[in-house]
Design a protein around this motif. Structure first.
Motif, short mmCIF file in Angstrom:
data_model
loop_
_atom_site.label_atom_id
_atom_site.label_comp_id
_atom_site.label_asym_id
_atom_site.label_seq_id
_atom_site.Cartn_x
_atom_site.Cartn_y
_atom_site.Cartn_z
N ASN A 112 -67.72 -62.36 -79.87
CA ASN A 112 -69.00 -63.03 -80.13
C ASN A 112 -69.55 -63.65 -78.84
O ASN A 112 -70.12 -64.72 -78.83
CB ASN A 112 -68.87 -64.10 -81.21
N LYS A 113 -69.34 -62.92 -77.75
CA LYS A 113 -69.81 -63.36 -76.43
C LYS A 113 -70.26 -62.14 -75.65
O LYS A 113 -69.81 -61.02 -75.89
CB LYS A 113 -68.68 -64.05 -75.65
N LYS A 114 -71.12 -62.38 -74.67
CA LYS A 114 -71.62 -61.31 -73.81
C LYS A 114 -70.89 -61.33 -72.47
O LYS A 114 -70.57 -62.39 -71.93
CB LYS A 114 -73.13 -61.48 -73.57
N PHE A 115 -70.62 -60.14 -71.95
CA PHE A 115 -70.11 -60.02 -70.59
C PHE A 115 -71.27 -60.19 -69.60
O PHE A 115 -72.38 -59.72 -69.86
CB PHE A 115 -69.49 -58.64 -70.37
N ILE A 116 -70.99 -60.85 -68.52
CA ILE A 116 -71.99 -61.06 -67.46
C ILE A 116 -71.72 -60.07 -66.33
O ILE A 116 -70.61 -60.02 -65.79
CB ILE A 116 -71.93 -62.50 -66.91
N HIS A 117 -72.74 -59.26 -66.00
CA HIS A 117 -72.57 -58.33 -64.89
C HIS A 117 -72.63 -59.12 -63.59
O HIS A 117 -73.61 -59.81 -63.29
CB HIS A 117 -73.67 -57.27 -64.89
N THR A 118 -71.57 -59.01 -62.81
CA THR A 118 -71.46 -59.76 -61.55
C THR A 118 -71.31 -58.78 -60.40
O THR A 118 -70.58 -57.79 -60.52
CB THR A 118 -70.25 -60.71 -61.60
N SER A 119 -72.00 -59.05 -59.31
CA SER A 119 -71.90 -58.18 -58.14
C SER A 119 -70.57 -58.40 -57.42
O SER A 119 -70.08 -59.54 -57.33
CB SER A 119 -73.05 -58.45 -57.17
N ILE A 120 -69.99 -57.32 -56.93
CA ILE A 120 -68.77 -57.44 -56.14
C ILE A 120 -69.10 -58.20 -54.86
O ILE A 120 -70.09 -57.89 -54.18
CB ILE A 120 -68.22 -56.04 -55.80
N ASP A 170 -70.86 -52.14 -48.83
CA ASP A 170 -71.29 -52.79 -50.06
C ASP A 170 -70.72 -51.98 -51.24
O ASP A 170 -71.19 -50.88 -51.52
CB ASP A 170 -72.82 -52.86 -50.13
N LEU A 171 -69.74 -52.53 -51.91
CA LEU A 171 -69.09 -51.80 -53.00
C LEU A 171 -69.97 -51.69 -54.24
O LEU A 171 -69.64 -50.94 -55.17
CB LEU A 171 -67.76 -52.48 -53.38
N ASN A 172 -71.07 -52.42 -54.27
CA ASN A 172 -71.97 -52.33 -55.42
C ASN A 172 -72.83 -51.07 -55.40
O ASN A 172 -73.43 -50.71 -56.42
CB ASN A 172 -72.88 -53.57 -55.46
N ASP A 173 -72.88 -50.39 -54.25
CA ASP A 173 -73.66 -49.15 -54.14
C ASP A 173 -72.78 -47.99 -54.59
O ASP A 173 -72.08 -47.37 -53.80
CB ASP A 173 -74.12 -48.96 -52.69
N GLU A 187 -66.80 -61.70 -67.29
CA GLU A 187 -67.60 -61.01 -66.28
C GLU A 187 -67.10 -59.58 -66.13
O GLU A 187 -65.94 -59.28 -66.39
CB GLU A 187 -67.49 -61.73 -64.93
N TYR A 188 -68.00 -58.70 -65.71
CA TYR A 188 -67.56 -57.36 -65.38
C TYR A 188 -68.16 -56.93 -64.06
O TYR A 188 -69.27 -57.32 -63.68
CB TYR A 188 -67.90 -56.36 -66.49
N TYR A 189 -67.39 -56.15 -63.31
CA TYR A 189 -67.80 -55.58 -62.04
C TYR A 189 -67.82 -54.06 -62.20
O TYR A 189 -66.85 -53.48 -62.70
CB TYR A 189 -66.82 -55.94 -60.92
N LEU A 190 -68.91 -53.43 -61.79
CA LEU A 190 -68.98 -51.97 -61.84
C LEU A 190 -68.33 -51.39 -60.60
O LEU A 190 -68.66 -51.75 -59.46
CB LEU A 190 -70.44 -51.51 -61.92
N VAL A 191 -67.36 -50.47 -60.82
CA VAL A 191 -66.60 -49.89 -59.72
C VAL A 191 -66.52 -48.38 -59.93
O VAL A 191 -66.89 -47.85 -60.97
CB VAL A 191 -65.18 -50.48 -59.67
N THR A 192 -66.00 -47.70 -58.93
CA THR A 192 -65.55 -46.32 -59.09
C THR A 192 -64.03 -46.35 -59.00
O THR A 192 -63.43 -47.39 -58.70
CB THR A 192 -66.11 -45.41 -57.98
#
Length: 602
Positions: free
Chosen positions: A362-370, A438-441, A220-225
């Motif tokens: 050979n796998k995909k990362f899943i975008h997950t919300s914080i 909301d850290l996703n913003d 999984e990956y989380y988008l952050v600053t």
């Protein structure tokens, strides 16, 4: 699936394995053990972290070794002292019913005279880190003329850590008739080069597709600053109340800072990095194995050899510089049939780094919300309720107190009692996340601005590149030769065609310039020029070097004294070129755990 006896191992070994709880061999063991027992041909084996590769190469060696001969018959090289110690302990456990068989583990950071005394007593199997092994060979304390087996364990990591010269030295000290066994979790082209240069027509076996991630691990990956990177890590911990994790950082300083933040915020956490003494490292790892530490913050090198089962998460606070290391990291969870989660905290700019990792896995990362504050509070609340529901009551211990407790709480209804109990345990979480953003913003002003990820590093320009046959290992050697200092933190290395960049702890900024100017080194006949690069927001940069000042008139560097702040010339488009181009596998390297041989001797 076979038993260990059916694989051809004698009864004393099988008995020891039963005592240890080994019931059935793993896939790599089932393939490697019969191969080594039946053939003297070299072996190249792919085995993911946690698949039992130590037993795969050590059990057949124990079976075949002549315990009556006290000469060293097997030499096992591993990249770090932790892994070397682990292998040594495993072999001692496997051979406990073969009392004549002796093993010695040698590594840097321990008393070399004591290790020499152990070797003089005789040891059929020696396990060592490359640096200390070479030292003992040069002192003539370790004689490898009778070696029948050479094992290169974690070969990819030994190359990443710059041990090629040491591997060459060890190989020179061993007879050509030996059997070489190479085990690696990933097979980049450098490891394939080892196989072609050091091995003779090796057999290849695998416990899975090369470089592919474990099926038991989700990614999984989380988008952050940069500002929200640590708060996101904290929320991951809070939304997983039973978390048992390793948090990977790139540098020693970052590792210690994140561990300190977690401890400050009330987590059972600690740091594992190269600045710790061996006793401190052993203490931290022992506490982590006993789960007295819930979150271990570590560098890649320090975590090597840390064999811990039942990890729920691996968290990449920063992605590794060498993409193959991601597989090493994620392989620490999802072991022994358990499932695990590997999480990457990345910025938008770092998202492109996931694509080559996905190709390897050979796998995909899943975008997950914080997780939001509400989600965390809900998860923590029901975890608390489940814990209460499943608590065993020991009436004999509390019965004398119950009458007074019943009397004191008699005025509360059932609902009021539950509400008060939950509030006592839960008010701190409710208060902390009551107005949590909301850290996703990522567009919000509150979340978008942060401290630069390289705030503790100074970036240097060097006038050498791939066309000069420069690579990260050679650049490291060049830096080491300048004697800048011990335990200097090194960050990213970027090798381009005609020039390169490297990062060094900003506390050694002036010392680095002084050493390069005083020593005036050359590389393959070229005079080396090192200058500080200060990158600006536009992707360009400024450079300065000791003894140089900006000459605005001719665009060159004058011969005057270095000016203090801002008196630097804007570079041509080299920094911009760096921003557009990606270098090859030598692009970056993980933070060093020290300098020179002190860095290498694990």
């Amino acid at each position: 699936m076979s038993t260990f006896l059916e694989l051809g191992l004698k009864e004393p070994i099988s008995k020891a394995l039963i005592d240890l709880g080994y019931e059935k061999p793993t896939l790599i063991q089932e393939k490697a053990i019969p191969q080594i027992l039946s053939s003297e041909q070299d072996l190249k084996a792919f085995a993911q972290t946690g698949t039992g590769k130590t037993a795969a190469f050590s059990l057949p060696i124990i079976e075949l070794i002549d315990e009556k001969d006290v000469n060293t018959q097997a030499i096992i090289l591993s990249p770090t002292r932790e892994l070397a110690v682990q292998i040594g302990n495993n072999i001692e456990e496997f051979s406990k019913y073969i009392p004549e068989l002796k093993t010695v583990t040698v590594y840097g950071g321990a008393n070399i005279e004591q290790q020499i005394k152990q070797l003089k007593k005789g040891a059929q199997i020696v396990i060592g880190t490359p640096g200390r092994t070479v030292d003992l060979i040069k002192r003539r304390a370790l004689k490898l003329g009778n070696v029948k087996w050479l094992v290169l364990d974690e070969a990819d990591e030994m190359l990443n850590m710059g041990f090629k010269e040491e591997l060459d030295n060890v190989l020179e000290a061993t007879p050509e008739t030996k059997q070489t066994l190479l085990f690696s979790a990933t097979f980049p082209k450098e490891v394939e080069a080892i196989a072609s240069n050091y091995m003779n027509n090796p057999v290849e076996i695998s416990s899975g597709q090369k470089n592919q991630g474990s099926d038991n691990v989700s990614h999984e990956y989380y988008l952050v600053t940069e500002k929200t990177r640590y708060p996101a890590l904290k929320r991951v911990a809070d939304v997983n109340p039973d978390i048992y994790a390793i948090v990977f950082c790139r540098t020693r300083r970052e590792t210690q800072e994140i561990a300190d933040f977690l401890i400050r915020d009330g987590y059972n956490a600690d740091a594992l990095h190269g600045d710790l003494s061996q006793a401190q490292r052993d203490s931290v790892m022992e506490k982590f194995r006993k789960k007295n530490i819930q979150m271990l913050v570590a560098t890649d090198v320090a975590a090597r050899g840390l064999d811990v089962d039942n990890l729920t998460h691996v968290i990449n606070h920063k992605l590794p510089d060498q993409i193959e290391n991601y597989n090493h990291r994620s392989g620490r969870t999802g072991r022994a049939g358990n499932t695990g989660v590997s999480i990457a905290l990345i910025t938008k700019k770092e998202k492109s780094k996931l694509f080559p990792i996905e190709r390897i896995l050979n796998k995909k990362f899943i975008h997950t919300s914080i997780p939001t504050g509400k989600e965390i509070c809900e998860k923590q609340l029901f975890h608390l309720i489940d814990k209460v529901e499943n608590t065993q009551v020991n009436e004999s211990e509390i019965e004398t107190f119950l009458p007074s407790i019943y009397e004191k709480l008699a005025g509360l209804t059932r609902e009021e009692l539950i509400q008060k109990f939950v509030s006592v345990e839960f008010n701190s979480f409710l208060s902390y996340y009551e107005n949590a953003p909301d850290l996703n913003d990522l567009s919000s002003r509150e979340n978008s601005r942060g401290i630069s990820s390289n705030e503790n590093m100074t970036r240097f320009f060097i006038n050498l590149g791939r066309k000069d046959r420069l690579n990260p290992a050679k650049l490291m050697g060049l830096i080491n030769e300048q004697n800048i200092g011990e335990k200097v933190e090194i960050g990213a290395i970027d090798i381009l065609d005609t020039f390169s960049f490297f990062e060094i702890d900003k506390d050694f900024e002036d010392r680095t310039l002084e050493c390069f100017e005083e020593n005036r080194p050359d590389f393959n006949g070229r005079t080396v020029n090192v200058e500080i690069t200060k990158t600006d927001r536009g992707g360009g940069g400024n450079r300065r070097r000791r003894g140089s000042s900006n000459n605005a008139g001719n665009g060159g560097f004058g011969a005057g004294r270095r000016r203090k702040e801002g008196a630097t010339k804007v570079m041509s488009n080299k920094d911009r070129e760096f921003g557009r181009r990606r270098s090859d596998s030598g692009k970056t390297r993980k933070a060093a755990e020290g300098f020179g041989r002190k860095r290498k001797r694990a």
